[in-house]
Design an enzyme around this catalytic site. Structure first.
Site, PDB file in Angstrom:
ATOM      1  N   SER A  63       0.844  -1.182   0.000  1.00 12.74           N
ATOM      2  CA  SER A  63       0.000   0.000   0.000  1.00 12.74           C
ATOM      3  C   SER A  63       0.883   1.237   0.000  1.00 12.74           C
ATOM      4  O   SER A  63       2.038   1.189   0.437  1.00 12.74           O
ATOM      5  CB  SER A  63      -0.886   0.018   1.256  1.00 12.74           C
ATOM      6  OG  SER A  63      -1.550   1.255   1.411  1.00 12.74           O
ATOM      7  N   TYR A 107      -1.575  -1.167  10.499  1.00 12.34           N
ATOM      8  CA  TYR A 107      -1.736  -1.387   9.067  1.00 12.34           C
ATOM      9  C   TYR A 107      -0.544  -0.830   8.293  1.00 12.34           C
ATOM     10  O   TYR A 107       0.053  -1.521   7.463  1.00 12.34           O
ATOM     11  CB  TYR A 107      -3.034  -0.742   8.577  1.00 12.34           C
ATOM     12  CG  TYR A 107      -3.261  -0.925   7.101  1.00 12.34           C
ATOM     13  CD1 TYR A 107      -3.742  -2.133   6.605  1.00 12.34           C
ATOM     14  CD2 TYR A 107      -2.984   0.092   6.188  1.00 12.34           C
ATOM     15  CE1 TYR A 107      -3.943  -2.327   5.247  1.00 12.34           C
ATOM     16  CE2 TYR A 107      -3.178  -0.085   4.832  1.00 12.34           C
ATOM     17  CZ  TYR A 107      -3.660  -1.285   4.364  1.00 12.34           C
ATOM     18  OH  TYR A 107      -3.849  -1.477   3.015  1.00 12.34           O
TER      19      TYR A 107
END
Length: 270
Positions: free
Chosen positions: A149, A161
């Protein structure tokens, strides 16, 4: 045909095999369809048997693709080992796409949920890549795409995350050096905001995100495959995110973190 090349086929088939985790929606679904169109048979891995079976039928109707369905929860060690055993049997393409985030602050969530997130986002990537590479290297052919990401390059979209995706990026970059000259390609795919079920499943409110920051699944998959052909280890789809990540690399870390608090609104995300 070598033993390694033969093992990268489904029984009785001649098409190469790709394994995709999390293919029932989003980037995984897009990658499964694109690889089927390119002539791959598939191993489809997710928790939802019904959606996996429906996808397998859809790909067979559209592309004549044979699919092996593996129902597995990659947060569970026994399930990871079952999928790793299949990966070790031979693949030509591996897409480590499965991953998730949480709504809520890090310190308010049960530890077990955080560990499950780490196991899916990081441990499964490590385990399946480790399982798949020997046969690929033996065949001198193969591709591994680890879906990371922009959060792994530009911190600010949740603590656990972002950290998990930064691991995937760093792991992939290091692995690329070791694989040089083997015929095996590896990529860390770093998309920004993509119109998928990801944020809805996490319960993350995204209505304030500017329209220009959204990418489509087709755009992400096309850019990823294009970068793979160019041997680009880190793929950042979308001009807006290329500019963002390039600029971030020129800004002092402390300032970057402060700016990203506003840009990514990481409150309530883990």
């Amino acid at each position: 045909m070598t033993d390694s090349a033969a093992s990268a086929r489904l029984p009785g088939a001649t098409r190469p095999v790709a394994l995709v985790t999390g293919p029932t929606s989003g980037i995984g679904h897009g990658y499964a369809g694109r690889l089927a169109a390119l002539g791959y048979d598939l191993v489809l891995v997710a928790r939802d048997t019904e959606r996996l079976t429906a996808l397998a039928g859809e790909l067979e109707r559209k592309f004549g693709t044979r699919s092996e369905v593996l129902t597995a929860d990659l947060a569970v060690e026994a399930d990871r080992e079952r999928v790793a055993e299949r990966a070790a049997a031979g693949l030509e393409f591996l897409v480590n796409n499965a991953g998730f985030a949480h709504q809520g602050e890090f310190w308010t969530l049960p530890y077990e949920r955080l560990q499950a997130q780490l196991d899916v986002n990081v441990t499964a990537v490590l385990r399946l890549t480790h399982a798949a590479l020997p046969a690929m290297i033996s065949a001198a052919k193969g591709s591994v795409v680890n879906v990371a990401s922009v959060a792994g390059l530009v911190p600010g979209r949740g603590s656990a995350y972002s950290a998990s995706k930064a691991y995937v990026v760093s792991f992939t970059e290091g692995l690329a050096g070791g694989l040089a000259g083997t015929g095996v390609r590896v990529q860390a795919l770093c998309p920004g905001f993509v119109r998928t079920e990801f944020h809805e499943r996490a319960g993350i409110e995204m209505s304030s995100t500017p329209r220009r920051m959204w990418l489509t699944v087709d755009q992400v998959v096309a850019d990823s495959l294009g970068d793979l052909e160019k041997d680009r280890v880190v793929s950042v789809p979308g001009v807006q995110y290329k500019v963002l990540t390039t600029a971030a690399g020129m800004i002092p870390r402390a300032l970057q973190v402060r700016m990203n608090r506003g840009l990514f609104n990481s409150r309530g995300r883990t």
